[in-house]
Design a protein around this motif. Structure first.
Motif, PDB file in Angstrom:
ATOM      1  N   THR A  80      -5.185   8.650   3.422  1.00 24.99           N
ATOM      2  CA  THR A  80      -5.714   7.887   2.290  1.00 24.99           C
ATOM      3  C   THR A  80      -4.800   6.703   2.002  1.00 24.99           C
ATOM      4  OG1 THR A  80      -4.519   9.295   0.740  1.00 24.99           O
ATOM      5  CG2 THR A  80      -6.797   9.870   1.178  1.00 24.99           C
ATOM      6  N   TRP A  81      -5.421   5.638   1.534  1.00 21.29           N
ATOM      7  CA  TRP A  81      -4.697   4.406   1.192  1.00 21.29           C
ATOM      8  C   TRP A  81      -4.839   4.127  -0.295  1.00 21.29           C
ATOM      9  CZ3 TRP A  81      -3.280   0.088   4.716  1.00 21.29           C
ATOM     10  CH2 TRP A  81      -3.388   0.431   6.070  1.00 21.29           C
ATOM     11  N   ALA A  82      -3.780   3.660  -0.893  1.00 27.58           N
ATOM     12  CA  ALA A  82      -3.868   3.108  -2.251  1.00 27.58           C
ATOM     13  C   ALA A  82      -3.223   1.730  -2.226  1.00 27.58           C
ATOM     14  CB  ALA A  82      -3.144   4.005  -3.242  1.00 27.58           C
ATOM     15  N   THR A  83      -3.868   0.774  -2.868  1.00 33.66           N
ATOM     16  CA  THR A  83      -3.293  -0.570  -2.965  1.00 33.66           C
ATOM     17  C   THR A  83      -2.424  -0.634  -4.210  1.00 33.66           C
ATOM     18  OG1 THR A  83      -5.258  -1.489  -1.914  1.00 33.66           O
ATOM     19  CG2 THR A  83      -3.815  -3.038  -3.071  1.00 33.66           C
ATOM     20  N   ASP A  84      -1.142  -0.953  -4.017  1.00 34.25           N
ATOM     21  CA  ASP A  84      -0.213  -0.962  -5.140  1.00 34.25           C
ATOM     22  C   ASP A  84      -0.018  -2.360  -5.723  1.00 34.25           C
ATOM     23  OD1 ASP A  84       0.290   1.788  -4.849  1.00 34.25           O
ATOM     24  OD2 ASP A  84       1.698   1.369  -3.221  1.00 34.25           O
ATOM     25  N   PHE A  88       0.832  -1.204   0.000  1.00 36.99           N
ATOM     26  CA  PHE A  88       0.000   0.000   0.000  1.00 36.99           C
ATOM     27  C   PHE A  88       0.869   1.259   0.000  1.00 36.99           C
ATOM     28  CE2 PHE A  88      -2.089  -3.312   2.453  1.00 36.99           C
ATOM     29  CZ  PHE A  88      -3.336  -3.383   1.857  1.00 36.99           C
TER      30      PHE A  88
END
Ligand SMILES: [Zn+2]
Ligand SMILES: [Zn+2]
Lengths: 482, 482
Positions: free
Chosen positions: A383-387, A270
């Motif tokens: 905020t989270w982003a899934t990489d 993430f």
């Protein structure tokens, strides 16, 4: 032609310590063309490799890609053999010739994967492969990947000089560009073979050095753009075994010699962004701050606590902030979060707990197990982003059993090996999607890898090579459903 | 020549709210050349500035250095007036002409500091100065520095149009390159004047943009390399008063209008380096890690707790790590630590506690108030380097009293002003080393500064300007030892 010899004179023998001779060498009289189906368990258990020859060859071939000076010290075992460079071509050319000299047929597929195959007695069976990679990180060592290929070659050599016949052909594959260090897709060529990386995407991958070279152009340049499709149909396998260094400290810390690798951890990557408020460090009271770094520090610490409580791993390897001045409170912090467990469910559980808790931490609320802010804090955004998401991989029980039995045979004591889950990605993760697969780990000194100080003792390398060879022979004998 | 006028017609008056009229305007009959020594406290307390005129001029002169677009939004009040650029030259030229038109003698010293002086009645006395700076940060606003100079000009204008005479000359200084944004030494020219920055070092300071320009070459280029030495001997001062925006949230949060600034915080800047061990995030168990970032995160959190418990400030604005890969545990983390307090002793106390506690945290030992490591940690090294130390500054009691009395006079209620310590550095910190000095703060909206959203209401600017003017007049009347 029939000959009789003492087996002890034919197998490569080695070593000093008692546990490395779990049983006495049998002085059996055998026929020259020894077929695995007629070998006893004892026969197989005594089958070793020639340690010094294997290690000599490993070190000799590290002339191609010998690493540069490392800081002020010269570490002789440093390697820099980036994929598809001249150094990689040189070791590949040597590999092809060496495999041919051992009676193998050698083919190259469209990703430059090199398959060396020693024929079996049953023409209908696909080969049982050993496999790993000859490329390294830019500041790598001599064991990651290289050991697996060298051990495979040594196994072929032992089979050849002992006239051992197998039902299945015995193969050895050098997977192209496993590291992803030059072309930034890890396990790219086993990935194409397994159908998880599209061929065109792989071909278009560019040299991170900015030269403009691509995987395809470099395959062509060094003469390893083969004609065969990189697919399981074009290159079928009965099984895939990979000997690899652990790249972690578990075996060493437990004074064990072999890891029987039953799969690979699930992991999820993430990027977490915390958005606070820039302000002057001298004029902004502690309770009037939106200090994004302070909050990120709490989150990183908390991720460690939560993961540990769940028996998972959580790590932050990248953190950047803005604006980045000694007297300005950071307004933006971006950090990576890598969550791992052998269980997909545990990764999900840790992810969900951290999403809940990070939101509370960003709001300055109390979170169990987390030091509360000392002076309150302005509410912040997180905020989270899934990489990336790689689900847990479970290797084949037949292959695992072949490895475990072989480890028991080689080591003699169940205290000297253990079941493990691989923490890192390997080509075997890709092969396991199509064919029975397992891995064998040997200790990494200090758990160090991707570094010139990466080191595994000659003894441990040879033990691993013996387990690799025996596991393939046991698999061939049909012990794969044991 | 003697004239009589109603004072209310002569002073610049303004404002809407009751507290802005703390007392009724006196309708006194006075002589034309009004000398401060003959003015009553009431006279001085009614002396205001013309808000709209002052603010109009402030905004008009921000044509020179009007900031660029800020992200996607245009913020009209953004300023980029880096020191000694063409924009700075333009506003300086305007400043010189404006001061001359108000009857001032204008001189420039070897650092380009511009001194405008309105003569007093006693030729033996040095001037009482107002001073601040016309340069800004690259993404600054219209108030930091600029307000102090514009308020000084407005004060001169009020004195001039009201024929007010003073014993001391009344001066106004524009200090060159206070921000240190283009030439990276903050308060560089008041620093040369005060003897804390060597002239040759200041002259050699280079444009951070890499143009190769130096302070000296740019002073020459724009025609502001004056002949006068930048020293207190060549340019003596009776006192130095600086009106400045707070650049913090304290006044706004307390709904107050004026800060009576009694000094500046001590601060000490450190670079802390944590040295752990790089390792693979997937293969390294939590209890076998030397995670330098995790330890740094604990330290940053702990510095916040310790500073807050001591009533000090601690902040980390810079953090970098190596090697910086999502799946590699950081081996090296370097972070800045900024510790501040109005008391030198408290800064030292926090420094000492943190040195002790960081060492323990790096060793994985329990530290009071700090979350213990969840899974143990390998011992790590931590090193400190001191980058900068600025001891606490205590302004002059006479100047402070003149400001406090003036704030009381202008605001009418002691609830509307407060004593404060400056958290940021200002030219007044340098002047205070040689001459009686004090500062006046006005509120910064949201505590924001060094940003286009920096804003102070017209009313607050005018209140500050009135306090500045009155404080100088009170100081002139000899109320400086009150
Ligand atoms: Zn590898
Ligand atoms: Zn300023």
């Amino acid at each position: 032609m029939l000959r009789t010899k003492r087996i002890a004179g034919r197998f490569g023998l080695f070593s000093r310590k008692a546990w490395q001779y779990p049983r006495a060498m049998p002085c059996a009289t055998i026929t020259s063309a020894l077929h695995t189906s007629s070998m006893t368990e004892d026969h197989i258990a005594t089958l070793k490799v020639r340690r010094d020859r294997m290690m000599q060859q490993l070190h000799d071939t590290c002339q191609w890609g010998q690493g540069e000076r490392w800081g002020s010290a010269v570490i002789d075992t440093g390697m820099k053999r980036l994929a598809l460079t001249d150094a990689d071509k040189a070791v590949r050319d040597w590999f092809v010739e060496e495999a041919k000299s051992l009676g193998c047929n050698v083919t190259v597929d469209e990703m430059g994967n090199i398959f060396a195959v020693r024929p079996g007695t049953n023409p209908d069976l696909p080969p049982i492969y050993a496999g790993s990679h000859l490329d390294t990180q830019p500041t790598g060592g001599r064991y990651d990947g290289i050991l697996g290929v060298m051990a495979g070659l040594e196994g072929l050599r032992v089979l050849q000089e002992n006239d051992i016949q197998t039902d299945h052909p015995i193969g050895l594959v050098n997977w192209t560009s496993e590291e992803g260090a030059r072309f930034p897709i890890t396990m790219i060529s086993s990935g194409v073979w397994a159908g998880v990386v599209p061929l065109e995407k792989a071909y278009a991958s560019q040299d991170v050095g900015g030269s403009g070279s691509t995987v395809r152009s470099e395959l062509e340049r060094i003469g390893y753009l083969g004609p065969r499709p990189a697919t399981p149909e074009a290159t079928p396998m009965a099984a895939h075994f990979e000997l690899h260094i652990e790249q972690g400290p578990i075996l060493e810390n437990n004074q064990q010699k072999i890891g029987v690798v039953n799969g690979a951890q699930a992991y999820k990557w993430f990027t977490v962004v915390v958005k606070g408020r820039a302000a002057h460090t001298g004029t902004t009271p502690m309770d009037a701050r939106g200090d994004a770094l302070l909050v990120a520090a709490r989150m990183i610490n908390h991720s460690n606590v939560v993961a540990n409580n769940s028996g998972a791993l959580a790590s932050t390897g990248i953190l950047t902030l803005q604006p980045g001045s000694v007297n300005v409170i950071p307004s933006h912090v971006r950090f990576s979060l890598d969550i791992r467990s052998k269980s997909d469910a545990i990764v999900t559980e840790v992810e969900q707990k951290l999403k809940r808790d990070f939101a509370a931490i960003a709001q300055g609320r109390d979170v169990e197990g987390c030091t509360p802010p000392s002076a309150g804090t302005l509410p912040m955004e997180v905020t989270w982003a899934t990489d990336y998401h790689s689900p847990a991989v479970h290797f084949d029980q037949g292959c695992i059993n072949a490895v475990r039995t072989s480890a028991a045979g080689v080591l003699g004591s169940s205290e000297l090996f253990r079941d493990m889950t691989s923490g890192a990605g390997h080509d075997s993760v890709n092969t396991s999607k199509h064919v029975p697969t397992a891995m064998i780990f040997v200790p990494s000194k200090g758990g160090i890898s991707h570094h010139p100080e990466e080191w595994t003792s000659d003894e441990d390398c040879a033990l691993g090579a013996a387990v690799l060879l025996q596991a393939m022979l046991r698999y061939d004998r049909g012990h794969n459903s044991k």
